[in-house]
Scaffold this motif. Structure first.
Motif, PDB file in Angstrom:
ATOM      1  N   GLY B 495       0.518  -1.221   0.085  1.00 51.38           N
ATOM      2  CA  GLY B 495      -0.370   0.312  -0.050  1.00 51.38           C
ATOM      3  C   GLY B 495       0.776   0.893  -0.036  1.00 51.38           C
ATOM      4  O   GLY B 495       2.218   1.416  -0.043  1.00 51.38           O
ATOM      5  N   ILE B 496      -0.098   2.068   0.155  1.00 51.78           N
ATOM      6  CA  ILE B 496       0.812   3.475  -0.415  1.00 51.78           C
ATOM      7  C   ILE B 496       1.198   4.052   1.649  1.00 51.78           C
ATOM      8  O   ILE B 496      -0.050   4.347   1.974  1.00 51.78           O
ATOM      9  CB  ILE B 496       0.078   4.511  -0.957  1.00 51.78           C
ATOM     10  CG1 ILE B 496       0.084   4.005  -3.033  1.00 51.78           C
ATOM     11  CG2 ILE B 496       0.974   6.272  -1.463  1.00 51.78           C
ATOM     12  CD1 ILE B 496      -0.995   4.260  -3.718  1.00 51.78           C
ATOM     13  N   ASN B 497       2.095   4.588   1.495  1.00 49.57           N
ATOM     14  CA  ASN B 497       2.025   5.199   2.837  1.00 49.57           C
ATOM     15  C   ASN B 497       1.417   6.882   2.893  1.00 49.57           C
ATOM     16  O   ASN B 497       1.473   7.266   2.357  1.00 49.57           O
ATOM     17  CB  ASN B 497       3.849   5.627   3.024  1.00 49.57           C
ATOM     18  CG  ASN B 497       4.094   6.819   4.110  1.00 49.57           C
ATOM     19  OD1 ASN B 497       2.921   6.741   4.862  1.00 49.57           O
ATOM     20  ND2 ASN B 497       4.669   6.160   4.833  1.00 49.57           N
ATOM     21  N   LEU B 501       1.326  10.178   0.571  1.00 46.96           N
ATOM     22  CA  LEU B 501       0.369  10.186  -1.128  1.00 46.96           C
ATOM     23  C   LEU B 501      -0.464  11.150  -1.706  1.00 46.96           C
ATOM     24  O   LEU B 501      -0.069  11.269  -2.874  1.00 46.96           O
ATOM     25  CB  LEU B 501      -1.396   9.860   0.006  1.00 46.96           C
ATOM     26  CG  LEU B 501      -2.377   9.535  -1.076  1.00 46.96           C
ATOM     27  CD1 LEU B 501      -1.964   8.977  -2.176  1.00 46.96           C
ATOM     28  CD2 LEU B 501      -3.178   8.434  -0.598  1.00 46.96           C
ATOM     29  N   GLU B 537      -4.862   4.979  -5.045  1.00 48.50           N
ATOM     30  CA  GLU B 537      -5.570   5.740  -3.482  1.00 48.50           C
ATOM     31  C   GLU B 537      -4.928   3.938  -3.833  1.00 48.50           C
ATOM     32  O   GLU B 537      -5.205   2.980  -4.037  1.00 48.50           O
ATOM     33  CB  GLU B 537      -6.944   5.733  -3.924  1.00 48.50           C
ATOM     34  CG  GLU B 537      -7.342   4.737  -5.235  1.00 48.50           C
ATOM     35  CD  GLU B 537      -9.347   5.519  -5.538  1.00 48.50           C
ATOM     36  OE1 GLU B 537      -9.562   5.622  -4.654  1.00 48.50           O
ATOM     37  OE2 GLU B 537     -10.032   4.556  -6.295  1.00 48.50           O
ATOM     38  N   ASN B 538      -4.872   3.659  -1.999  1.00 48.12           N
ATOM     39  CA  ASN B 538      -4.720   2.497  -0.945  1.00 48.12           C
ATOM     40  C   ASN B 538      -6.135   2.042  -1.224  1.00 48.12           C
ATOM     41  O   ASN B 538      -7.482   2.578  -1.653  1.00 48.12           O
ATOM     42  CB  ASN B 538      -4.790   2.860   0.354  1.00 48.12           C
ATOM     43  CG  ASN B 538      -3.747   3.835   0.158  1.00 48.12           C
ATOM     44  OD1 ASN B 538      -2.633   2.456  -0.633  1.00 48.12           O
ATOM     45  ND2 ASN B 538      -3.111   4.005   0.991  1.00 48.12           N
ATOM     46  N   ASN B 539      -6.191   0.265  -1.427  1.00 46.97           N
ATOM     47  CA  ASN B 539      -7.332  -0.064  -1.395  1.00 46.97           C
ATOM     48  C   ASN B 539      -8.302  -0.165  -0.385  1.00 46.97           C
ATOM     49  O   ASN B 539      -7.816  -0.750   0.941  1.00 46.97           O
ATOM     50  CB  ASN B 539      -7.191  -1.704  -2.246  1.00 46.97           C
ATOM     51  CG  ASN B 539      -6.849  -1.938  -3.412  1.00 46.97           C
ATOM     52  OD1 ASN B 539      -6.220  -1.168  -4.170  1.00 46.97           O
ATOM     53  ND2 ASN B 539      -5.608  -2.829  -3.465  1.00 46.97           N
ATOM     54  N   ALA B 545      -2.696  -1.269  -3.189  1.00 49.19           N
ATOM     55  CA  ALA B 545      -2.903  -0.254  -4.039  1.00 49.19           C
ATOM     56  C   ALA B 545      -3.267  -0.315  -5.548  1.00 49.19           C
ATOM     57  O   ALA B 545      -2.885  -1.033  -5.617  1.00 49.19           O
ATOM     58  CB  ALA B 545      -2.043   0.754  -3.950  1.00 49.19           C
TER      59      ALA B 545
END
Lengths: 129, 568
Positions: B495-497, B501, B537-539, B545
């Motif tokens: 995922g994205i921190n 983001l 975007e994060n899921n 993501a």
């Protein structure tokens, strides 16, 4: 044959390639070298006092703790230790360097990329003054 | 008391009494004129009956130059118009004098109102007196405005356009305050010095402006030099204004340029509702009090004048804005160069270092060659990316567009990556969700290499962030939505921190070991250059993501074959 007393150098740089290269260069130059890619680890090893270093070769831009900060922390333990800072950045760091160390007797500065010979020469010079 | 002036050739000055004498004297003087008849009259209505015929007759007889000044009002317009047929007529506000002066004679009634029983009339043909009166008339004439304009104003109901100079500091201050109080839509204000701002602040102008904004949604724009004191004043004002209020435009731009660089350094300019302007000078900027500091002022509600001040304001406003943008841009450029050079020096150091050492350490030759290669590739990628970034930023990114089916391209790329993943033993599974619909091809006009670059970048990132997990899944999907294609790359990785983001698509936002930090910036720029959008975007399920981009469908739909031209 009496064992030659070798000068001990501490090298800290977050890029593994760099620590390899600097270690090998300095070892070829006749120094004993300890190298770390993690400044915090390097600091804790220094604190535990097993070894005394004659000279520090420190990268400036590192995550967690930069070279200047590391040097300040080390000086709290041994305020006579000399250091050479390595940087890939341009003028920005020379300014900060000038601010932090207005009297530059114990510290000096080298710009990357560094030739192996130059590094050895520089460390020789600084250690022997 | 003689009933008539003595016309025997001697020069006299005398006073006559009575209405009858007044009238007779008037007509004598008019008839005595040879070349010029100049009249100042403060009661045209009363005198019209008696004097106008006389004037008309004499002017016609001798072709004399006739000039007439009066205060034109609604009730006397028709008389003025009559006189305008005979000669020149001008209007002067509040005129309170009655006299006639010709080339040789002068006559004046002290009060020529019906109510006064015994008006006194002065007569003179003394040269110096006549010349004095002619001089006075000239001055009044120059101050007066042509009758046509005044009549237009009265009949047309439009406000008369005037420009005038004000000398009295109190009047200037009052006018300034009145103008600000009366504003309905917009105030433009240029202040020349820090002291000017402080004076006006003490005077309450800034507070009046804030009030106007609050109560009447007035748009306020101020250009002023600032210092720390002013900055803190403004901060307090803006804070108190913004609390709970609907924020209308309070725009203040600081002039941070030296006085020589700015167009205006000595005057204050106020423009209200694009209709009125007030410009005043400082005689002594060191004075704390407005009254003591202000010099002359010029007021105007004449459109050309007001418009010229507006254009001074607008150009300075834009100039300050551009200057700030330039400074920011320069700063960002410098930062980019610093980081880029640092990034480049890292692999360069490795290459140089190992190359230096390889001679002394033949036993480590294999490893060192590999490191050199690895870093050379890294350096190459970085230089390519930096070049792309400079092309994007200087708007010289050339796209070689052709029409192709995006679904096909994605299939091809995914196939490649599946092979790569197997080879590298990455425990990642790559899926491609796309049902080929013969009836709904997805043609786009795009630069195939660049789109490939984008998709590769996204896939590389997905793999990088998924490979740390035991079993990662990356799925690529494409669908059509109205006139766009939407391509999504979803992973089940880290995922994205959230901290990163917001800056995800900026230069050097994330620096990983194998990445350059520029990939997403370049990818987004390429997509946008094609008229599309990109976002991430994060899921929602918390795992990994999704990166998505859109591209416009080709507007001209040629028949697209499902295999590419070269048979792939």
């Amino acid at each position: 044959m009496a064992k030659e007393k070798k000068n001990k150098i501490l090298v800290v740089d977050d890029e593994p390639d760099n620590t390899s290269i600097f270690s090998m260069s300095l070892e070829d130059g006749g120094f004993e070298v300890d190298a770390y890619t993690d400044p915090l680890l390097a600091l804790s090893m220094f604190k535990s006092g097993h070894k005394k270093y004659d000279y520090l070769v420190l990268d400036i831009k590192m995550p967690d703790m930069n070279g200047f900060e590391l040097y300040e922390e080390i000086r709290k333990i041994d305020n006579k230790v000399k250091a050479c800072f390595l940087t890939a950045f341009g003028e920005g760091y020379t300014e900060e360097f000038g601010r932090r160390f207005p009297t530059s007797t114990n510290v000096s500065f080298m710009r990357k990329p560094i030739r192996v010979d130059d590094l050895v020469k520089k460390v020789n010079k600084m250690v022997n003054t | 008391m003689s009933a008539e002036p003595d016309r025997t050739g001697t020069t006299i000055t005398q006073v006559l009494y009575g209405v009858e004498n007044a009238v007779k004297l008037f007509s004598r003087v008019v008839y005595g004129a040879n070349t010029a008849i100049d009249i100042c009259d403060d009661d045209i209505i009363s005198h019209a009956a008696t004097s106008h015929k006389i004037i008309e007759k004499r002017v016609q007889e001798i072709g004399a130059k006739f000039r007439y000044i009066t205060e034109i009002k609604n009730d006397n317009i028709k008389y003025c118009k009559e006189l305008m047929k005979v000669g020149q007529v001008r209007h002067l506000d509040g005129i309170r004098t009655n006299f006639v002066v010709t080339d040789t004679e002068y006559s004046s009634s002290a009060i020529m109102q019906q109510v006064h029983a015994h008006p006194e009339t002065v007569y003179s043909n003394v040269r110096s007196i006549v010349e004095q009166q002619r001089y006075l008339f000239e001055n009044l004439w120059n101050k007066a405005i042509p009758a046509e304009r005044k009549i237009n104003e009265i009949e047309g109901g439009i406000e008369l356009e005037k420009t005038y100079v004000i000398q009295d500091p109190q009047s200037i201050q009052k006018l300034f305050v009145d103008m600000v109080k009366s504003v309905q839509h917009e105030v433009l204000l240029i202040l020349p010095t820090v002291n000017a701002f402080l004076r006006e602040y003490r005077m309450g102008i800034i507070q009046l402006l804030m009030q106007a904004m609050r109560e009447r949604s007035v748009n306020v724009r101020i250009l002023t030099p600032t210092n720390d004191v002013i900055d803190s004043i403004l901060k307090n004002i803006v804070i108190s204004y913004q609390e709970g209020e609907r924020r209308k435009d309070f725009n203040l731009r600081s002039i941070n340029m030296s006085p020589e660089e700015t167009a205006v350094s000595t005057v204050t300019i106020v423009v209200v509702d694009k209709k009125e302007s007030l410009v005043f000078e400082k005689t002594d900027d060191t004075k704390e009090n407005f009254i003591e500091a202000v010099g002359m002022a010029t007021y105007s509600n004449s459109k050309p004048t007001v418009v010229s001040y507006i254009s001074i304001f607008e150009s300075l406003w834009t100039q300050v804005d551009l200057y700030e943008q330039l400074k920011t841009h320069d700063k960002m450029q410098k930062e980019f160069i610093n980081i880029a050079s640092h990034e480049m020096k890292t692999p360069t150091q490795a290459i140089i270092g190992y190359a230096d050492l390889i001679h002394k350490h033949p036993e480590k030759r294999e490893d060192m060659m590999q490191s050199i290669s690895r870093n050379a590739v890294r350096l190459q990628r970085l230089t390519n990316d930096i070049l792309d970034v400079t092309r994007i930023d200087s708007h010289t990114l050339n796209l070689h567009k052709e029409q192709f089916n995006i679904g096909n391209l994605l299939a091809y790329i995914v196939q490649d990556y599946v092979g790569y993943i197997e080879k590298e033993n990455q425990n990642v599974k790559l899926f491609y969700n796309f049902k080929q619909d013969i009836n709904d091809p997805l043609p786009i006009d795009a630069d195939e290499d660049r789109i490939t670059q984008v998709v590769s970048n996204l896939l590389n990132n997905a793999i990088k962030f998924t490979s740390k997990k035991k079993e990662g899944v990356i799925s690529v999907s494409v669908e059509r939505k109205k006139e766009e294609v939407i391509v999504s790359i979803k992973d089940t990785g880290e995922g994205i921190n959230p901290e990163i983001l917001p800056r995800l698509f900026t230069k050097f936002a994330t620096r990983s070991f194998s990445g350059t930090g520029l990939g997403l910036y370049i990818s987004k720029s390429i997509v946008e250059a094609h008229g599309g959008k990109m976002w991430a975007e994060n899921n929602p399920d918390g795992e990994g993501a999704t990166f998505t981009f859109t591209l416009p469908l080709s507007s001209s739909r040629k028949t697209i074959m499902f295999s590419r031209k070269d048979g792939r």
